[in-house]
Design a protein around this motif. Structure first.
Motif, PDB file in Angstrom:
ATOM      1  N   ASP A  59       0.854  -1.200   0.000  1.00  0.00           N
ATOM      2  CA  ASP A  59       0.000   0.000   0.000  1.00  0.00           C
ATOM      3  C   ASP A  59       0.888   1.248   0.000  1.00  0.00           C
ATOM      4  O   ASP A  59       0.573   2.259  -0.623  1.00  0.00           O
ATOM      5  CB  ASP A  59      -0.886  -0.002   1.256  1.00  0.00           C
ATOM      6  CG  ASP A  59      -1.986   1.033   1.158  1.00  0.00           C
ATOM      7  OD1 ASP A  59      -2.736   0.990   0.171  1.00  0.00           O
ATOM      8  OD2 ASP A  59      -2.055   1.904   2.051  1.00  0.00           O
ATOM      9  N   ASP A  60       2.036   1.128   0.676  1.00  0.00           N
ATOM     10  CA  ASP A  60       3.021   2.217   0.708  1.00  0.00           C
ATOM     11  C   ASP A  60       4.367   1.656   0.271  1.00  0.00           C
ATOM     12  O   ASP A  60       5.415   1.920   0.882  1.00  0.00           O
ATOM     13  CB  ASP A  60       3.077   2.820   2.131  1.00  0.00           C
ATOM     14  CG  ASP A  60       4.012   4.014   2.217  1.00  0.00           C
ATOM     15  OD1 ASP A  60       4.416   4.354   3.348  1.00  0.00           O
ATOM     16  OD2 ASP A  60       4.359   4.588   1.152  1.00  0.00           O
ATOM     17  N   ASN A  61       4.326   0.832  -0.754  1.00  0.00           N
ATOM     18  CA  ASN A  61       5.537   0.230  -1.354  1.00  0.00           C
ATOM     19  C   ASN A  61       6.499  -0.346  -0.319  1.00  0.00           C
ATOM     20  O   ASN A  61       7.677  -0.027  -0.286  1.00  0.00           O
ATOM     21  CB  ASN A  61       6.268   1.265  -2.218  1.00  0.00           C
ATOM     22  CG  ASN A  61       5.624   1.383  -3.591  1.00  0.00           C
ATOM     23  OD1 ASN A  61       4.628   0.701  -3.857  1.00  0.00           O
ATOM     24  ND2 ASN A  61       6.132   2.239  -4.434  1.00  0.00           N
ATOM     25  N   GLN A 279       2.336  22.738   4.010  1.00  0.00           N
ATOM     26  CA  GLN A 279       2.704  21.376   3.629  1.00  0.00           C
ATOM     27  C   GLN A 279       3.844  21.401   2.606  1.00  0.00           C
ATOM     28  O   GLN A 279       4.121  22.431   1.994  1.00  0.00           O
ATOM     29  CB  GLN A 279       1.485  20.677   3.012  1.00  0.00           C
ATOM     30  CG  GLN A 279       0.363  20.408   4.013  1.00  0.00           C
ATOM     31  CD  GLN A 279      -0.731  19.547   3.390  1.00  0.00           C
ATOM     32  OE1 GLN A 279      -0.982  19.602   2.189  1.00  0.00           O
ATOM     33  NE2 GLN A 279      -1.361  18.712   4.210  1.00  0.00           N
ATOM     34  N   LYS A 280       4.443  20.225   2.398  1.00  0.00           N
ATOM     35  CA  LYS A 280       5.566  20.147   1.449  1.00  0.00           C
ATOM     36  C   LYS A 280       5.152  20.569   0.044  1.00  0.00           C
ATOM     37  O   LYS A 280       5.967  20.919  -0.785  1.00  0.00           O
ATOM     38  CB  LYS A 280       6.109  18.725   1.401  1.00  0.00           C
ATOM     39  CG  LYS A 280       5.096  17.688   0.930  1.00  0.00           C
ATOM     40  CD  LYS A 280       5.687  16.290   0.946  1.00  0.00           C
ATOM     41  CE  LYS A 280       5.994  15.805  -0.432  1.00  0.00           C
ATOM     42  NZ  LYS A 280       6.398  14.402  -0.464  1.00  0.00           N
ATOM     43  N   TRP A 281       3.855  20.518  -0.219  1.00  0.00           N
ATOM     44  CA  TRP A 281       3.337  20.823  -1.583  1.00  0.00           C
ATOM     45  C   TRP A 281       3.229  22.325  -1.807  1.00  0.00           C
ATOM     46  O   TRP A 281       3.044  22.767  -2.937  1.00  0.00           O
ATOM     47  CB  TRP A 281       1.973  20.178  -1.758  1.00  0.00           C
ATOM     48  CG  TRP A 281       1.925  18.732  -1.380  1.00  0.00           C
ATOM     49  CD1 TRP A 281       1.378  18.188  -0.256  1.00  0.00           C
ATOM     50  CD2 TRP A 281       2.466  17.626  -2.112  1.00  0.00           C
ATOM     51  NE1 TRP A 281       1.541  16.812  -0.247  1.00  0.00           N
ATOM     52  CE2 TRP A 281       2.214  16.451  -1.384  1.00  0.00           C
ATOM     53  CE3 TRP A 281       3.147  17.523  -3.342  1.00  0.00           C
ATOM     54  CZ2 TRP A 281       2.608  15.181  -1.823  1.00  0.00           C
ATOM     55  CZ3 TRP A 281       3.548  16.265  -3.768  1.00  0.00           C
ATOM     56  CH2 TRP A 281       3.276  15.111  -3.019  1.00  0.00           C
ATOM     57  N   HIS A 315      14.255   8.252  -1.216  1.00  0.00           N
ATOM     58  CA  HIS A 315      13.093   7.739  -1.970  1.00  0.00           C
ATOM     59  C   HIS A 315      11.825   8.559  -1.725  1.00  0.00           C
ATOM     60  O   HIS A 315      10.795   8.303  -2.349  1.00  0.00           O
ATOM     61  CB  HIS A 315      12.844   6.277  -1.568  1.00  0.00           C
ATOM     62  CG  HIS A 315      12.504   6.148  -0.127  1.00  0.00           C
ATOM     63  ND1 HIS A 315      13.404   6.431   0.896  1.00  0.00           N
ATOM     64  CD2 HIS A 315      11.346   5.823   0.480  1.00  0.00           C
ATOM     65  CE1 HIS A 315      12.802   6.273   2.053  1.00  0.00           C
ATOM     66  NE2 HIS A 315      11.559   5.896   1.841  1.00  0.00           N
ATOM     67  N   ASP A 316      11.937   9.531  -0.800  1.00  0.00           N
ATOM     68  CA  ASP A 316      10.780  10.405  -0.511  1.00  0.00           C
ATOM     69  C   ASP A 316      10.977  11.810  -1.071  1.00  0.00           C
ATOM     70  O   ASP A 316      10.046  12.622  -1.017  1.00  0.00           O
ATOM     71  CB  ASP A 316      10.594  10.577   1.012  1.00  0.00           C
ATOM     72  CG  ASP A 316      10.185   9.312   1.715  1.00  0.00           C
ATOM     73  OD1 ASP A 316      10.548   9.170   2.900  1.00  0.00           O
ATOM     74  OD2 ASP A 316       9.531   8.457   1.081  1.00  0.00           O
ATOM     75  N   GLN A 317      12.184  12.107  -1.529  1.00  0.00           N
ATOM     76  CA  GLN A 317      12.500  13.485  -1.910  1.00  0.00           C
ATOM     77  C   GLN A 317      12.632  13.601  -3.425  1.00  0.00           C
ATOM     78  O   GLN A 317      13.032  12.644  -4.088  1.00  0.00           O
ATOM     79  CB  GLN A 317      13.829  13.916  -1.250  1.00  0.00           C
ATOM     80  CG  GLN A 317      13.789  13.944   0.277  1.00  0.00           C
ATOM     81  CD  GLN A 317      12.723  14.868   0.822  1.00  0.00           C
ATOM     82  OE1 GLN A 317      12.477  15.947   0.282  1.00  0.00           O
ATOM     83  NE2 GLN A 317      12.039  14.447   1.869  1.00  0.00           N
TER      84      GLN A 317
HETATM   85  O1  TEU Z   1       8.721   8.772   5.626  1.00  0.00           O
HETATM   86  C1  TEU Z   1       8.385   9.640   6.681  1.00  0.00           C
HETATM   87  C2  TEU Z   1       7.561  10.748   6.195  1.00  0.00           C
HETATM   88  O2  TEU Z   1       7.059  11.562   6.914  1.00  0.00           O
HETATM   89  C3  TEU Z   1       7.324  10.817   4.754  1.00  0.00           C
HETATM   90  O3  TEU Z   1       5.975  11.006   4.617  1.00  0.00           O
HETATM   91  C4  TEU Z   1       8.146  11.924   4.167  1.00  0.00           C
HETATM   92  O4  TEU Z   1       8.540  12.833   5.135  1.00  0.00           O
HETATM   93  C5  TEU Z   1       7.323  12.660   3.171  1.00  0.00           C
HETATM   94  O5  TEU Z   1       6.851  11.641   2.327  1.00  0.00           O
HETATM   95  C6  TEU Z   1       8.139  13.677   2.433  1.00  0.00           C
HETATM   96  O6  TEU Z   1       7.637  13.737   1.126  1.00  0.00           O
HETATM   97  C7  TEU Z   1       8.923   7.418   6.016  1.00  0.00           C
HETATM   98  C8  TEU Z   1       9.380   6.660   4.779  1.00  0.00           C
HETATM   99  O7  TEU Z   1      10.639   7.186   4.335  1.00  0.00           O
HETATM  100  C9  TEU Z   1       8.309   6.825   3.728  1.00  0.00           C
HETATM  101  O8  TEU Z   1       8.710   6.248   2.486  1.00  0.00           O
HETATM  102  C10 TEU Z   1       7.048   6.151   4.238  1.00  0.00           C
HETATM  103  O9  TEU Z   1       6.001   6.383   3.308  1.00  0.00           O
HETATM  104  C11 TEU Z   1       6.641   6.704   5.604  1.00  0.00           C
HETATM  105  O10 TEU Z   1       7.713   6.861   6.517  1.00  0.00           O
HETATM  106  C12 TEU Z   1       5.665   5.738   6.276  1.00  0.00           C
HETATM  107  O11 TEU Z   1       6.369   4.553   6.592  1.00  0.00           O
END
Ligand code: TEU
Ligand code: CA
Length: 534
Positions: A59-61, A279-281, A315-317
């Motif tokens: 669901d969240d890869n 928010q980040k957006w 992977h989040d940035q």
């Molecule tokens: O991310 C923590 C988090 O808050 C993320 O939502 C991130 O800060 C945000 O997406 C910025 O765009 C961790 C993992 O790195 C992320 O991949 C997971 O989705 C999240 O926790 C939940 O486990």
């Protein structure tokens, strides 16, 4: 500060789903990573941070784990994992596992038991509350949009999920939960892994009745207990994802005598291009002065007290070159300038897959091409709130997490050599020109600059332990010195696409440079490191 083996380590982060597919199902896997270990070892990295490969409904890869002791069949088997660990070790690479301990998948047996009845022995593994005035227990919002409470009719209560509703938060105040996570850690240590990255570890000690989500009063006691119970006897390095940590908290997390974590990921420097308090957006342009201030604070205030991680991407940035570099005309210059700026600093550097060849953000025209739950939930919520489609897409183009999750670009062949099948997510259409093979054959290889920076770190304690001082400079220049014993290096980086006169150009011995030879001005995105005196 006592020297530690990981002080001069460099970590390469692999998002397994998008790194290399070995069996043609369009999904990266463990055997694919094994086939690319020489590539990672050749860069000079010491560790691989492996994003979650455990059983998960995705669901969240994979950040929604349904079995911490099993490998997701899409990625392979426990045997493949053993092979990855041993093959990596042959190349001097340790594996850093990603421990997601704040929450599990709602398909984890613990949650299935917990939701089955109020008196089930697993009930207190999660956070359950009664309705208030017929609705959710509070107006707490999930980080993935919407209410953080999900109603469960089976027992007429709500459960907490700070992320998706398929990611119920664990209740760390319940000792069996802590013990269960410590067991998972022991299992992987016994498998021979060399490090842990702890997902959102600053959220585990919530005090909901006091409105505390991050950095609860019991957070440090829990981390100290984890250290006593598991880490004290193991030679593994730990990094906590503590997005909200400021310097004061980072010192508490990472000062060695507190025996908690070895280092943390803070988000202070990667929140500088979002509107404060939003928010980040909600975007705003980067002010270089802010970046100078924040990075310099983290360089000076942790010295001798704790340890820093150094990262631009994960992977989040979004891809850093598209965020603060120039991913068109000056792609090589800005990618290498950003690399020099960060890798000449004090701390343990993390390189995210593709950063070392200047991979860029992507712009899928169609929302359906996007896969990330955070993005898709946000889109739905903002459409409901009346935001214009184009404005939301602009935010997704700039900050969406899929920017970092398009498949690794190995070569110019079909699907960039990532898969022989249909990739789970579309590739960035620029892969024919931006790929490992093209970079390796280029006179101006970004990979080679990263490799040189890692070699310099290994050969010079000045980079690992030297003092840091920001230099006064022209507004577009970010310059600092590193001093160690009787040696002083000067790092000079032009953050602009303009030629800049600078007093900081000098006749010192050049240690690394992203242009062929120096001139009397700093050219666009020029980065030079001088050795000033011996
Ligand atoms: O991310 C923590 C988090 O808050 C993320 O939502 C991130 O800060 C945000 O997406 C910025 O765009 C961790 C993992 O790195 C992320 O991949 C997971 O989705 C999240 O926790 C939940 O486990
Ligand atoms: Ca595969």
């Amino acid at each position: 500060m006592k020297k530690k083996w990981w002080h001069n380590c460099v970590v390469y982060q692999v998002y397994p789903r998008s790194f290399m597919d070995s069996n043609g199902d369009g999904i990266g896997d463990l055997k694919g990573i094994i086939s690319k270990l020489d590539y990672i070892a050749d860069l000079g990295a010491d560790m691989i941070w492996l994003c979650p490969v455990y059983a998960s409904p995705n669901d969240d890869n994979g950040y929604d784990i349904s079995n911490y002791y099993q490998i997701h069949p899409e990625f392979g088997t426990l045997k493949d994992m053993d092979l990855l660990i041993s093959e990596a070790e042959k190349r001097g690479l340790g594996i850093m596992m990603d421990i997601v301990a704040n929450h599990t998948s709602d398909e984890h047996p613990w949650f299935i038991e917990s939701r089955s009845s109020k008196d089930n022995p697993y009930r207190d593994y999660y956070v359950w509350r009664d309705a208030v005035d017929g609705g959710p227990p509070s107006d707490l919002q999930s980080i993935f949009s919407g209410c953080a409470w999900e109603y469960d009719a089976g027992t007429d209560q709500y459960y907490l999920h700070m992320f998706s509703k398929k990611q119920p938060d664990l209740n760390w105040h319940h000792p069996p939960v802590r013990e269960a996570i410590y067991d998972v850690m022991r299992f992987w240590i016994n498998k021979g892994i060399k490090g842990f990255r702890f997902d959102v570890i600053d959220l585990i000690a919530k005090e909901l009745e006091q409105g505390i989500i991050a950095n609860g009063p019991l957070l440090h006691p829990y981390l100290q207990e984890m250290h006593r119970e598991v880490l004290a006897g193991a030679d593994v390095v730990t990094v906590g994802e503590t997005g909200g940590a400021d310097l004061e908290k980072a010192i508490l997390f990472t000062s060695p005598e507190r025996k908690e974590l070895d280092m943390v990921f803070s988000f202070e420097h990667i929140a500088l291009d979002e509107q404060h308090g939003k928010q980040k957006w909600d975007l705003k342009s980067l002010e270089l002065d802010d970046l100078k201030r924040v990075l310099s604070n983290w360089q000076t205030c942790l010295t001798g007290k704790g340890w820093n991680s150094l990262f631009w991407s994960n992977h989040d940035q979004p891809r850093i070159i598209s965020r603060w570099g120039n991913d068109q005309e000056y792609r090589y210059e800005s990618a290498t300038m950003l690399a020099v700026l960060l890798h000449m600093m004090r701390g343990t550097p993390y390189i995210y897959q593709g950063e070392e060849i200047g991979m860029t953000n992507v712009q899928f025209a169609d929302l359906d091409s996007y896969c990330d739950i955070e993005t898709l939930n946000m889109y739905k919520e903002r459409i409901k709130q009346g935001f214009a489609h184009d404005d939301i897409m602009e935010s997704i183009y700039v900050k969406g997490r899929d920017n970092a999750r398009t498949p690794m670009q190995w070569n110019a062949e079909s699907h960039a050599g990532f898969t022989a099948g249909k990739p789970w997510i579309d590739l960035n259409p620029n892969y024919p020109s931006i790929n490992v093979q093209a970079d390796h054959h280029s006179e101006r290889s970004i990979y080679q600059i990263y490799k040189k920076l890692i070699e310099l770190r290994k050969a010079n304690d000045l980079i690992v332990y030297g003092d840091y001082e920001l230099l006064e400079s022209e507004p577009e220049i970010f310059a600092y010195t590193r001093t160690y014993q009787n040696e002083e290096w000067r790092v000079v980086c032009n953050f602009s696409n303009r030629e800049i006169e600078s007093q900081l150009i000098c006749d010192g011995e050049i240690v690394i440079h992203n242009y062929d030879s120096p001139t009397e001005k700093l050219r666009p995105y020029e980065a030079i490191v001088y050795k000033l005196k011996n």
